[in-house]
Write an enzyme that holds these catalytic residues in place. Structure first.
Site, mmCIF file in Angstrom:
data_model
loop_
_atom_site.group_PDB
_atom_site.id
_atom_site.type_symbol
_atom_site.label_atom_id
_atom_site.label_comp_id
_atom_site.label_asym_id
_atom_site.label_seq_id
_atom_site.Cartn_x
_atom_site.Cartn_y
_atom_site.Cartn_z
ATOM 1 N N ASP A 189 73.703 -67.096 -56.689
ATOM 2 C CA ASP A 189 74.071 -65.773 -56.416
ATOM 3 C C ASP A 189 75.487 -65.560 -56.984
ATOM 4 O O ASP A 189 75.718 -65.937 -58.314
ATOM 5 C CB ASP A 189 73.952 -65.625 -54.934
ATOM 6 C CG ASP A 189 74.105 -64.082 -54.505
ATOM 7 O OD1 ASP A 189 72.929 -63.412 -54.576
ATOM 8 O OD2 ASP A 189 75.254 -63.588 -54.212
ATOM 9 N N TYR A 327 82.137 -57.245 -54.393
ATOM 10 C CA TYR A 327 81.280 -56.566 -55.029
ATOM 11 C C TYR A 327 81.806 -55.378 -55.968
ATOM 12 O O TYR A 327 81.827 -55.096 -57.154
ATOM 13 C CB TYR A 327 80.085 -55.815 -54.493
ATOM 14 C CG TYR A 327 79.083 -56.775 -54.223
ATOM 15 C CD1 TYR A 327 77.618 -56.734 -55.000
ATOM 16 C CD2 TYR A 327 79.070 -57.633 -53.187
ATOM 17 C CE1 TYR A 327 76.949 -57.716 -54.639
ATOM 18 C CE2 TYR A 327 78.030 -58.437 -52.751
ATOM 19 C CZ TYR A 327 77.053 -58.498 -53.712
ATOM 20 O OH TYR A 327 75.675 -59.625 -53.496
ATOM 21 N N HIS A 379 65.562 -67.172 -54.068
ATOM 22 C CA HIS A 379 66.923 -66.806 -54.158
ATOM 23 C C HIS A 379 67.916 -67.736 -53.578
ATOM 24 O O HIS A 379 69.045 -68.094 -53.957
ATOM 25 C CB HIS A 379 67.324 -65.364 -53.811
ATOM 26 C CG HIS A 379 68.768 -64.807 -54.301
ATOM 27 N ND1 HIS A 379 69.104 -64.822 -55.692
ATOM 28 C CD2 HIS A 379 69.717 -64.415 -53.630
ATOM 29 C CE1 HIS A 379 70.357 -64.281 -55.705
ATOM 30 N NE2 HIS A 379 70.676 -63.871 -54.333
#
Length: 421
Positions: A189, A327, A379
């Site tokens: 990730d 982000y 994931h």
């Protein structure tokens, strides 16, 4: 700890012991807030197309308020040596477990979002003590697991600029501060982006990286998937499958777009524990399925406690918004090649956002030393399939074990109970 302090050279760079000790009043307040949740109406569909089903989050909330025990994960965290040190003006929390094998290879492992060091707890023992977990002593690692800035027990940036590239540089400082002149790095990730950038920066002493979310999607392919275009012509079967997976993921990537543009608008994540939990578990369709089934009694993979250990850590540290800002700081594509030239080991899990085809991996990483296409895992590999990921990390870095660069990587400070498990 005096010996470690002497190596760091300044008070700000001192390596300070850390333990988790949450006041009981905070846990009582958490349960009160969960029980006071104001619920929305039920979704009007029978699937996950409108997001997390009301029944799923209510099951989570009932268990969280009445049965979940934070003290269990607190004890697991405190069973390992934890520390805080200041790097580039920010406190960085990390777990540091040295193997009993003095010839172990130093390894720094980076989590992602919505993750924390809780994700990696299951791989600590298999990597530091492989002989007790189906491996050999020659595969041992000295393990460093930091909390990213704004996450968990690390400091929260108060100014802009803490992007993945800056984190990558900070991790090299951390490893050198611990006395590791040579080391390897691993991540998934956001951690995969961080280790890719460590590979691009190629600081002296970084021998190789391992990634379980390889950044290999050709830019034109990535743009087409984001636009929802039909499968491009000329792709192999594996490339076509990866494209279809990525295009499906991009249809539900709202969480990243929101955090990447309006993180401060997510104020509710600091006010409602159930709101925080609902947002965190809706990362991607397959992960939501794995999480939802854990609250339906399916024992394989993630448990209810696994899920709530991580969410509770976010709640108690009030990092829902500070973690989201990573982000907003993003400057590069998540999934496209970054230009890594140092040795790379890559693992392609089937339920990842895309199962990276070997053809793209070889193009993105010209110095590829390991590639494996697995038939199980998703994931959050360290969390969901710790045995498989541990085996992949061992296999991925095994080609380096005979390298001259690895023979003198262990710092000379004394072995102490304070830094050993």
């Amino acid at each position: 700890m005096a010996e470690l302090r002497e190596q760091t050279g300044s008070d700000k760079a001192a390596i300070r012991p850390f333990r988790v000790n949450v006041p009981e009043a905070e846990l009582t307040e958490l349960r009160r807030r969960i029980n006071a949740t104001k619920w929305p109406d039920r979704e009007t569909v029978s699937d996950h197309s409108q997001g997390v089903p009301l029944a799923t989050i209510q099951k989570l909330a009932r268990y969280w308020a009445s049965e979940y025990d934070w003290r269990k994960v607190e004890s697991r965290l405190n069973a390992y040596p934890q520390f805080i040190t200041e790097i580039d003006g920010l406190d960085i929390h990390f777990i540091h477990v040295r193997s009993k094998d003095d010839n172990a290879l130093p390894l720094i492992v980076t989590h992602g979002w919505p993750g924390s060091v809780v994700e990696q707890l299951k791989i600590v023992d298999p990597l530091t003590d492989p002989t007790s977990h189906g491996g050999s002593a020659s595969d041992a690692f000295h393990l460093v697991i930091p909390s990213m800035p704004g996450y968990g027990f690390s400091g929260k940036p108060t100014t802009t600029g803490w992007d993945a590239a800056r984190i990558a540089r900070a991790w090299d400082v951390l490893m050198k501060r611990l006395g590791y002149t040579s080391y390897v790095a691993q991540g998934g990730d956001w951690g995969a982006v961080v280790v890719d950038l460590m590979g691009v920066q190629a600081p002296k002493g970084l021998l190789a990286i391992h990634t379980n979310m390889p950044g290999v999607i050709p830019p034109a392919i990535d743009a087409a998937a984001l636009a929802g275009a039909p499968v491009p012509a000329g792709l192999s079967a594996d490339e076509k499958h990866a494209y279809q997976q990525l295009a499906a993921f991009y249809k539900d990537v709202y969480y990243a777009l929101f955090m990447g543009t309006r993180p401060q608008t997510l104020t509710a994540l600091a006010d409602s524990p159930v709101g925080l939990a609902t947002f965190m578990i809706d990362h991607d369709a397959r992960s939501l399925e794995l999480i939802a089934r854990s609250f339906d009694g399916v024992a394989e993979g993630l448990t209810r406690d696994d899920v709530l250990d991580n969410i509770t850590l976010f709640w108690l540290t009030n990092t829902g918004v500070s973690a989201a800002r990573l982000y907003w700081e993003r400057k590069l594509g998540f999934f496209t090649p970054k230009g890594v030239k140092i040795p790379v080991a890559a693992s392609a899990f089937p339920d990842e956002l895309y199962q990276a085809p070997k053809s793209w991996v070889e193009q993105a990483y010209p110095n590829l030393i390991h590639y494996n296409k697995l038939d199980k895992g998703g994931h959050f590999a360290a969390w969901e399939q710790p045995q498989l990921l541990s085996e992949e990390v061992r296999a991925g870095f095994r080609p380096l074990r005979t390298s001259d660069a690895v023979r003198e990587v262990v710092p000379s400070f004394p072995r102490q109970e304070s830094v050993m498990r």
